[in-house]
Scaffold this motif. Sequence first.
Motif, PDB file in Angstrom:
ATOM      1  N   MET A   1       0.846  -1.177   0.000  1.00 49.78           N
ATOM      2  CA  MET A   1       0.000   0.000   0.000  1.00 49.78           C
ATOM      3  C   MET A   1       0.886   1.234   0.000  1.00 49.78           C
ATOM      4  SD  MET A   1      -2.056   1.346   3.385  1.00 49.78           S
ATOM      5  CE  MET A   1      -0.759   1.111   4.564  1.00 49.78           C
ATOM      6  N   ARG A   2       0.697   2.108  -0.960  1.00 47.90           N
ATOM      7  CA  ARG A   2       1.456   3.345  -1.038  1.00 47.90           C
ATOM      8  C   ARG A   2       0.479   4.515  -1.102  1.00 47.90           C
ATOM      9  NH1 ARG A   2       5.793   3.521   1.080  1.00 47.90           N
ATOM     10  NH2 ARG A   2       6.187   5.452   0.033  1.00 47.90           N
ATOM     11  N   LEU A   3       0.823   5.579  -0.431  1.00 51.03           N
ATOM     12  CA  LEU A   3       0.024   6.804  -0.452  1.00 51.03           C
ATOM     13  C   LEU A   3       0.839   7.964  -0.991  1.00 51.03           C
ATOM     14  CD1 LEU A   3      -1.864   6.531   2.964  1.00 51.03           C
ATOM     15  CD2 LEU A   3      -2.692   5.947   0.697  1.00 51.03           C
ATOM     16  N   ASP A   4       1.765   7.675  -1.882  1.00 53.59           N
ATOM     17  CA  ASP A   4       2.553   8.733  -2.497  1.00 53.59           C
ATOM     18  C   ASP A   4       1.606   9.698  -3.211  1.00 53.59           C
ATOM     19  OD1 ASP A   4       5.108   7.570  -1.789  1.00 53.59           O
ATOM     20  OD2 ASP A   4       4.661   6.057  -3.301  1.00 53.59           O
ATOM     21  N   GLY A   5       1.871  10.988  -3.071  1.00 49.57           N
ATOM     22  CA  GLY A   5       1.023  11.986  -3.716  1.00 49.57           C
ATOM     23  C   GLY A   5      -0.223  12.340  -2.926  1.00 49.57           C
ATOM     24  N   VAL A   6      -0.310  11.864  -1.675  1.00 47.34           N
ATOM     25  CA  VAL A   6      -1.460  12.176  -0.817  1.00 47.34           C
ATOM     26  C   VAL A   6      -1.000  13.101   0.300  1.00 47.34           C
ATOM     27  CG1 VAL A   6      -3.185  11.239   0.775  1.00 47.34           C
ATOM     28  CG2 VAL A   6      -2.638  10.010  -1.330  1.00 47.34           C
ATOM     29  N   LEU A   7      -1.700  14.209   0.450  1.00 43.21           N
ATOM     30  CA  LEU A   7      -1.453  15.177   1.513  1.00 43.21           C
ATOM     31  C   LEU A   7      -2.586  15.026   2.514  1.00 43.21           C
ATOM     32  CD1 LEU A   7       0.425  17.547   2.294  1.00 43.21           C
ATOM     33  CD2 LEU A   7      -1.153  19.041   1.069  1.00 43.21           C
ATOM     34  N   LEU A   8      -2.267  14.627   3.736  1.00 44.87           N
ATOM     35  CA  LEU A   8      -3.260  14.344   4.761  1.00 44.87           C
ATOM     36  C   LEU A   8      -3.162  15.378   5.870  1.00 44.87           C
ATOM     37  CD1 LEU A   8      -5.448  12.402   5.828  1.00 44.87           C
ATOM     38  CD2 LEU A   8      -3.598  11.042   6.838  1.00 44.87           C
ATOM     39  N   VAL A  60       6.349  12.385  15.830  1.00 42.94           N
ATOM     40  CA  VAL A  60       6.064  12.421  14.397  1.00 42.94           C
ATOM     41  C   VAL A  60       6.438  13.814  13.910  1.00 42.94           C
ATOM     42  CG1 VAL A  60       4.243  12.334  12.645  1.00 42.94           C
ATOM     43  CG2 VAL A  60       4.176  10.748  14.586  1.00 42.94           C
ATOM     44  N   THR A  61       7.145  13.888  12.798  1.00 42.50           N
ATOM     45  CA  THR A  61       7.513  15.178  12.219  1.00 42.50           C
ATOM     46  C   THR A  61       6.508  15.531  11.133  1.00 42.50           C
ATOM     47  OG1 THR A  61       9.841  14.732  12.644  1.00 42.50           O
ATOM     48  CG2 THR A  61       9.335  16.489  11.058  1.00 42.50           C
ATOM     49  N   PRO A  62       5.688  16.556  11.366  1.00 44.12           N
ATOM     50  CA  PRO A  62       4.692  16.923  10.361  1.00 44.12           C
ATOM     51  C   PRO A  62       5.324  17.707   9.214  1.00 44.12           C
ATOM     52  CG  PRO A  62       4.578  18.462  12.171  1.00 44.12           C
ATOM     53  CD  PRO A  62       5.610  17.418  12.549  1.00 44.12           C
ATOM     54  N   THR A  63       4.707  17.620   8.054  1.00 47.99           N
ATOM     55  CA  THR A  63       5.138  18.395   6.899  1.00 47.99           C
ATOM     56  C   THR A  63       4.679  19.842   7.036  1.00 47.99           C
ATOM     57  OG1 THR A  63       5.030  16.436   5.521  1.00 47.99           O
ATOM     58  CG2 THR A  63       4.989  18.549   4.375  1.00 47.99           C
ATOM     59  N   PHE A  64       3.557  20.051   7.721  1.00 46.31           N
ATOM     60  CA  PHE A  64       3.020  21.401   7.899  1.00 46.31           C
ATOM     61  C   PHE A  64       2.189  21.458   9.173  1.00 46.31           C
ATOM     62  CE2 PHE A  64      -0.029  18.935   5.523  1.00 46.31           C
ATOM     63  CZ  PHE A  64      -1.250  19.231   6.121  1.00 46.31           C
ATOM     64  N   VAL A  65       2.145  22.630   9.775  1.00 46.03           N
ATOM     65  CA  VAL A  65       1.208  22.960  10.850  1.00 46.03           C
ATOM     66  C   VAL A  65       0.703  24.357  10.540  1.00 46.03           C
ATOM     67  CG1 VAL A  65       2.172  21.458  12.652  1.00 46.03           C
ATOM     68  CG2 VAL A  65       3.063  23.751  12.392  1.00 46.03           C
ATOM     69  N   VAL A  66      -0.599  24.495  10.433  1.00 43.64           N
ATOM     70  CA  VAL A  66      -1.204  25.775  10.077  1.00 43.64           C
ATOM     71  C   VAL A  66      -2.520  25.935  10.824  1.00 43.64           C
ATOM     72  CG1 VAL A  66      -0.196  25.861   7.757  1.00 43.64           C
ATOM     73  CG2 VAL A  66      -2.428  24.791   8.077  1.00 43.64           C
ATOM     74  N   GLY A  70      -5.339  28.407   7.057  1.00 38.15           N
ATOM     75  CA  GLY A  70      -4.091  28.367   6.307  1.00 38.15           C
ATOM     76  C   GLY A  70      -3.985  27.186   5.347  1.00 38.15           C
ATOM     77  N   LEU A  71      -5.045  26.404   5.218  1.00 38.38           N
ATOM     78  CA  LEU A  71      -4.996  25.246   4.330  1.00 38.38           C
ATOM     79  C   LEU A  71      -4.765  25.620   2.860  1.00 38.38           C
ATOM     80  CD1 LEU A  71      -7.699  22.841   5.812  1.00 38.38           C
ATOM     81  CD2 LEU A  71      -5.251  22.384   5.541  1.00 38.38           C
ATOM     82  N   ALA A  72      -5.243  26.790   2.445  1.00 41.03           N
ATOM     83  CA  ALA A  72      -5.032  27.207   1.050  1.00 41.03           C
ATOM     84  C   ALA A  72      -3.537  27.370   0.757  1.00 41.03           C
ATOM     85  CB  ALA A  72      -5.782  28.503   0.756  1.00 41.03           C
ATOM     86  N   GLU A  73      -2.779  27.868   1.727  1.00 37.76           N
ATOM     87  CA  GLU A  73      -1.331  28.011   1.546  1.00 37.76           C
ATOM     88  C   GLU A  73      -0.670  26.640   1.405  1.00 37.76           C
ATOM     89  OE1 GLU A  73       0.125  30.303   4.847  1.00 37.76           O
ATOM     90  OE2 GLU A  73      -1.431  31.831   4.534  1.00 37.76           O
ATOM     91  N   VAL A  74      -1.147  25.670   2.175  1.00 36.80           N
ATOM     92  CA  VAL A  74      -0.606  24.312   2.086  1.00 36.80           C
ATOM     93  C   VAL A  74      -0.925  23.728   0.709  1.00 36.80           C
ATOM     94  CG1 VAL A  74      -0.732  21.975   3.036  1.00 36.80           C
ATOM     95  CG2 VAL A  74      -0.756  23.942   4.573  1.00 36.80           C
ATOM     96  N   ALA A  75      -2.162  23.906   0.261  1.00 32.48           N
ATOM     97  CA  ALA A  75      -2.569  23.397  -1.055  1.00 32.48           C
ATOM     98  C   ALA A  75      -1.696  23.997  -2.158  1.00 32.48           C
ATOM     99  CB  ALA A  75      -4.040  23.697  -1.310  1.00 32.48           C
ATOM    100  N   ALA A  76      -1.372  25.272  -2.048  1.00 31.02           N
ATOM    101  CA  ALA A  76      -0.554  25.944  -3.062  1.00 31.02           C
ATOM    102  C   ALA A  76       0.863  25.374  -3.108  1.00 31.02           C
ATOM    103  CB  ALA A  76      -0.512  27.447  -2.799  1.00 31.02           C
ATOM    104  N   ARG A  77       1.360  24.883  -1.982  1.00 35.24           N
ATOM    105  CA  ARG A  77       2.705  24.297  -1.931  1.00 35.24           C
ATOM    106  C   ARG A  77       2.763  22.917  -2.568  1.00 35.24           C
ATOM    107  NH1 ARG A  77       4.080  24.212   4.174  1.00 35.24           N
ATOM    108  NH2 ARG A  77       5.556  22.667   3.417  1.00 35.24           N
ATOM    109  N   PHE A  78       1.592  22.277  -2.740  1.00 33.88           N
ATOM    110  CA  PHE A  78       1.548  20.906  -3.254  1.00 33.88           C
ATOM    111  C   PHE A  78       0.531  20.787  -4.386  1.00 33.88           C
ATOM    112  CE2 PHE A  78       2.996  20.742   1.120  1.00 33.88           C
ATOM    113  CZ  PHE A  78       4.127  19.951   1.020  1.00 33.88           C
ATOM    114  N   PRO A  79       0.755  21.514  -5.480  1.00 35.00           N
ATOM    115  CA  PRO A  79      -0.202  21.426  -6.596  1.00 35.00           C
ATOM    116  C   PRO A  79      -0.195  20.020  -7.189  1.00 35.00           C
ATOM    117  CG  PRO A  79       1.757  22.617  -7.281  1.00 35.00           C
ATOM    118  CD  PRO A  79       1.895  22.373  -5.796  1.00 35.00           C
ATOM    119  N   GLY A  80      -1.369  19.550  -7.551  1.00 35.94           N
ATOM    120  CA  GLY A  80      -1.482  18.233  -8.163  1.00 35.94           C
ATOM    121  C   GLY A  80      -1.561  17.075  -7.183  1.00 35.94           C
ATOM    122  N   TRP A  81      -1.394  17.338  -5.903  1.00 35.41           N
ATOM    123  CA  TRP A  81      -1.489  16.280  -4.898  1.00 35.41           C
ATOM    124  C   TRP A  81      -2.950  16.043  -4.539  1.00 35.41           C
ATOM    125  CZ3 TRP A  81       2.504  14.255  -1.388  1.00 35.41           C
ATOM    126  CH2 TRP A  81       3.805  14.501  -1.853  1.00 35.41           C
TER     127      TRP A  81
END
Length: 151
Positions: A1-8, A60-66, A70-81
């Motif tokens: 099972m791989r979740l590459d390309g998924v931002l949770l 656990v080291t998170p990729t983002f905390v907002v 601030g979710l729109a800023e996170v989405a902008a950092r990961f277009p296509g995910w």
Amino acid sequence: MRLDGVLLSLDIDGTLDCGNPSGRLCRQDALAAVEAGALIGSASDRTASDQVRVWAGWRVTPTFVVPKHGLAEVAARFPGWSRLHVGDGFVDWLEATRAGFDFLNVADLAATPWSLPAALQPWYQHRDQPSRRRATPHPEEESDAQLRLSM
């Protein structure tokens, strides 16, 4: 099972078992998503420094905390995910959908895992393994199990 390309994205209070109030998702859920390749973080009403403390407590080291808005800023950092925010209320839904995230209410996740987007269904499957379950059940788990048996 791989979740590459998924931002949770996870809310904390009402969603994580360390939140106030306690939610249904536990550290093992977060680790399973990370191990499967997902990028994970939090969008919460809590301050960024408080969110960092929660993740540090889980080791656990998170990729983002907002903040939730601030979710729109996170989405902008990961277009296509593929983007999913798991939360427990209207504000979670509102901010997630405004930012282009899919939204999943944590209560729906617990009751109907098949409602997950297809890419995340394998992530949820680990919860059936005894070694991955919380040592102490969530107070509502017993009543949910009784409800499912009565259907």
